[in-house]
Design an enzyme around this catalytic site. Structure first.
Site, PDB file in Angstrom:
ATOM      1  CG  ASP A  33      44.667 -20.938   6.527  1.00  0.00           C
ATOM      2  OD1 ASP A  33      43.986 -21.056   7.553  1.00  0.00           O
ATOM      3  OD2 ASP A  33      45.692 -20.213   6.467  1.00  0.00           O
ATOM      4  CB  THR A  37      47.345 -16.293  11.609  1.00  0.00           C
ATOM      5  OG1 THR A  37      46.038 -16.557  11.081  1.00  0.00           O
ATOM      6  CG2 THR A  37      47.641 -14.803  11.492  1.00  0.00           C
ATOM      7  N   GLY A  38      47.619 -19.342  10.127  1.00  0.00           N
ATOM      8  CA  GLY A  38      47.312 -20.761  10.310  1.00  0.00           C
ATOM      9  C   GLY A  38      48.511 -21.651  10.024  1.00  0.00           C
ATOM     10  CG  ASP A  57      44.702 -13.842   0.127  1.00  0.00           C
ATOM     11  OD1 ASP A  57      43.558 -13.388  -0.114  1.00  0.00           O
ATOM     12  OD2 ASP A  57      45.443 -13.386   1.007  1.00  0.00           O
ATOM     13  CB  ALA A  77      39.743 -16.474   5.764  1.00  0.00           C
ATOM     14  CB  SER A 120      35.188  -9.364  16.452  1.00  0.00           C
ATOM     15  OG  SER A 120      35.860  -8.816  17.562  1.00  0.00           O
ATOM     16  CE1 TYR A 144      39.275  -8.641  13.177  1.00  0.00           C
ATOM     17  CE2 TYR A 144      38.697  -7.645  15.290  1.00  0.00           C
ATOM     18  CZ  TYR A 144      38.728  -8.746  14.448  1.00  0.00           C
ATOM     19  OH  TYR A 144      38.208  -9.942  14.866  1.00  0.00           O
ATOM     20  CG  ASN A 173      38.326 -11.062  25.302  1.00  0.00           C
ATOM     21  OD1 ASN A 173      37.367 -10.292  25.318  1.00  0.00           O
ATOM     22  ND2 ASN A 173      39.556 -10.668  25.049  1.00  0.00           N
ATOM     23  NE  ARG A 269      47.548  -4.254  23.143  1.00  0.00           N
ATOM     24  CZ  ARG A 269      47.473  -5.579  22.989  1.00  0.00           C
ATOM     25  NH1 ARG A 269      48.446  -6.212  22.354  1.00  0.00           N
ATOM     26  NH2 ARG A 269      46.454  -6.262  23.443  1.00  0.00           N
TER      27      ARG A 269
END
Length: 310
Positions: A33, A37-38, A57, A77, A120, A144, A173, A269
């Site tokens: 990680d 964000t972790g 990374d 990741a 996703s 993304y 979600n 957005r």
């Protein structure tokens, strides 16, 4: 799952840390990680004897060394922010696509048994064919989403070319404890909860009539494990198969917290989709069914966690 050597990329993040906590007592876990964000605090026991943590990374890591003797990979990741990917599409591609290709190549070299990829529902874009089936063509509306769709194709190609087993899980979600309200693309549930607990006015983008298919993080964990244990190679939606408007969601959270604060409405957005609902019939291929009937209890558990950290 017991007595396996497991690599979790992004294992200090929201979902990755839940997977690590679930598996660590009975398996050897390696987490890589970059802390974008972790955080170590997301793990119940970062000093666990079965745990090795590599702060690096994925693009720069010595993957052949990391994957030596690894049985399974849970690959989470990624640059997981739609707005950030719009601002930096090259960085998104480097983080999400190129790093994944390097991981797959090393997985083949090291005879990894299977990789479970966190994809996703964003890959569906503005597809109106609800409920969304995995057979629909991707219609990504952000870099993304395009990166996740690209990774799915690479997984399929590595399966066909090299026999690398995989399951790509398209999360809808996700919500639950440990979700970061301060992330670049914090989900609507932690935003609502944290705003009300902190005495702020929550924000709803658009008219609030957009709908989402919510899934509890503990269901996500079990779906990952079931996918890993299954023989299924392919793509699976991980969702409840039920839709809820953002406005209705806010009303439920308001009622749960006993608040009468009204939300502030701001313009939509860029890259956000209007409606999202999954066809969840493919979940049977990995022998999993979500606990969607307990949504309000799951929401209460999430709210109670936020009360302890805010």
């Amino acid at each position: 799952m017991k007595n396996k050597n497991i690599l979790i990329t992004g294992g200090l993040g929201f979902i990755g840390s839940h997977i690590a906590d679930e598996l660590i007592d009975n398996n050897k876990i390696t987490i890589v990680d970059n802390l974008s964000t972790g955080a170590l605090k997301n793990l119940k026991n970062p000093e666990h004897e079965n745990l090795k943590i590599v702060i690096e990374d994925l693009s720069n890591a010595n993957l052949d060394e990391l994957l030596k003797d690894i049985d399974y990979i849970f690959h989470l990741a990624a640059m997981a922010s739609v707005p950030l990917s719009v601002d930096d599409p090259v960085g998104c591609t480097e983080n999400n696509v190129n790093a994944t290709i390097k991981l797959l190549e090393s997985a083949v070299k090291n005879d990894v048994k299977k990789i479970i990829f966190s994809s996703s529902s964003a890959v569906y874009g503005e597809n109106l064919n609800m409920p969304l089936k995995e057979s629909e063509l991707p219609m990504p509306t952000s870099p993304y989403a395009a990166s996740k769709a690209s990774c799915e194709l690479y997984l399929q190609s590595f399966y066909d070319s090299y026999g690398l087993n995989y399951t790509a899980l398209r999360y809808f979600n996700v919500f639950g404890p440990k979700q970061d309200k301060n992330s670049q693309y914090a989900a609507v549930i932690p935003n609502f909860i944290s705003a009300l607990l902190e005495g702020r006015q929550p924000v709803i983008y658009g008219d609030g009539e957009q709908t989402r298919d919510f899934i509890f993080v503990k269901d996500i964990v079990q779906a990952n494990i079931k996918a890993c244990e299954s023989d299924y190679n392919g793509i699976v939606n991980v969702a409840s198969g039920k839709k809820l408007s953002v406005n209705r969601l806010y009303e439920i959270i308001k009622e749960t917290l006993g608040s009468d604060v009204e939300a502030e409405y701001l313009p939509e957005r860029a890259g956000d989709i209007k409606h999202s609902l999954a066809d969840v019939s493919n979940l049977e291929k990995i022998n999993f069914k979500s606990d969607s009937d307990n949504f309000e209890e799951q929401l209460k558990e999430t709210i109670n966690w936020f009360k302890t950290v805010l």
